[in-house]
Design a protein around this motif. Structure first.
Motif, PDB file in Angstrom:
ATOM      1  N   HIS A 146       0.891  -1.170   0.000  1.00 37.10           N
ATOM      2  CA  HIS A 146       0.000   0.000   0.000  1.00 37.10           C
ATOM      3  C   HIS A 146       0.923   1.211   0.000  1.00 37.10           C
ATOM      4  N   ASP A 147       1.177   1.768  -1.187  1.00 36.08           N
ATOM      5  CA  ASP A 147       2.226   2.761  -1.356  1.00 36.08           C
ATOM      6  C   ASP A 147       1.689   4.081  -1.893  1.00 36.08           C
ATOM      7  N   HIS A 148       2.359   5.135  -1.494  1.00 31.30           N
ATOM      8  CA  HIS A 148       2.141   6.469  -2.054  1.00 31.30           C
ATOM      9  C   HIS A 148       3.309   6.737  -2.994  1.00 31.30           C
ATOM     10  N   SER A 181       5.944   3.586   1.618  1.00 25.19           N
ATOM     11  CA  SER A 181       5.009   2.576   2.093  1.00 25.19           C
ATOM     12  C   SER A 181       4.111   3.161   3.168  1.00 25.19           C
ATOM     13  N   ILE A 206       2.183   1.113   4.831  1.00 28.39           N
ATOM     14  CA  ILE A 206       2.136   0.016   5.809  1.00 28.39           C
ATOM     15  C   ILE A 206       3.327   0.112   6.742  1.00 28.39           C
ATOM     16  N   ILE A 263      -1.854   6.620  -5.366  1.00 29.62           N
ATOM     17  CA  ILE A 263      -1.769   5.537  -4.395  1.00 29.62           C
ATOM     18  C   ILE A 263      -1.851   4.218  -5.153  1.00 29.62           C
ATOM     19  N   LYS A 288      -2.187   0.107  -4.420  1.00 25.66           N
ATOM     20  CA  LYS A 288      -2.482  -0.879  -3.389  1.00 25.66           C
ATOM     21  C   LYS A 288      -2.705  -2.225  -4.054  1.00 25.66           C
ATOM     22  N   SER A 347      -2.002  -4.266  -9.073  1.00 27.87           N
ATOM     23  CA  SER A 347      -2.146  -2.995  -8.357  1.00 27.87           C
ATOM     24  C   SER A 347      -3.460  -2.302  -8.679  1.00 27.87           C
ATOM     25  N   THR A 374      -2.983  11.418   1.708  1.00 23.08           N
ATOM     26  CA  THR A 374      -3.209  10.054   1.214  1.00 23.08           C
ATOM     27  C   THR A 374      -4.514   9.474   1.730  1.00 23.08           C
TER      28      THR A 374
END
Length: 216
Positions: A54-56, A78, A80, A132, A134, A148, A159
């Motif tokens: 789960h990244d920005h 990340s 997370i 984003i 995920k 993704s 975010t």
């Protein structure tokens, strides 16, 4: 990658960039779970739950000489594991050689600290876009597969307020290697065949896609 550009000159003289071989496609949200199930059966460690991310991602651009390709850096953070930051340089994908079974581009990957955004701003980079991502990732030997879901950020820098970009998931198959290897393309093509008809992984001409979007 244009070796005459600023980044190309740095890489050619100081760093041995790796080559990323990749194919891309998409799967409808309604078929995503079926694809995940198939990937679990095809990839390593099938007995385990797939790894999630789960990244920005923030994409920075620097436009130098108008006759040269702009330089892009991708910064991933990340959500997370907030202490985890990663920066990546990606060259222009080579699409002209029809004998190549995959797209190929130069890449440089590095871990980074949380002040990487300030560092790139001070160097003159500007934020081009952010989103984003995920989803899930799998490994099959040296191949990496990511599935993704991409989200548009509604409030820049936040975010929390997001909305899906589409009703599908992006699927990417990639292998990073130090040099061009024919066998990599063969292995990736054979693996991609096993995912049909759920997803068609192919060489996507990003320049043509961008021109098509801009003409709408």
């Amino acid at each position: 990658m244009d070796s005459t550009g600023p980044m190309g000159q740095v890489l050619s003289s100081r760093v041995a960039p790796l080559l990323e071989n990749f194919l891309q496609g998409s799967v409808l949200d309604t078929s995503k779970d079926v694809l995940i199930h198939r990937l679990r059966g095809l990839c390593d460690n099938a007995e385990n739950q797939p790894e999630i991310f789960h990244d920005h991602e923030i994409v920075f651009i620097m436009q130098g000489n108008p006759n040269q390709q702009p330089m892009y850096f991708h910064v991933r953070h990340s959500l997370i594991h907030p202490e985890s930051w990663h920066v990546r340089y990606l060259g222009v994908a080579e699409v002209g050689d029809k004998n190549k079974l995959t797209l190929i581009r130069h890449c440089v990957d590095a871990g980074a600290s949380s002040n990487v955004v300030d560092f790139l701003n001070e160097m003159g980079f500007k934020i081009d876009y952010e989103f984003i991502a995920k989803g899930y990732f799998f490994h099959k030997g040296r191949m990496k597969v990511t599935v993704s879901k991409l989200y548009k950020i509604l409030q820049p820098g936040s975010t929390d307020q997001v909305e899906p970009l589409s009703q599908s998931h992006l699927v990417e198959l990639s292998v990073v290697a130090p040099r061009v290897q024919e066998q990599i393309g063969e292995d990736m093509k054979n693996f991609a065949e096993q995912l049909k008809p759920l997803v068609l992984l192919e060489k996507i001409d990003h320049k043509r896609l961008q021109q098509s979007l801009e003409s709408r």
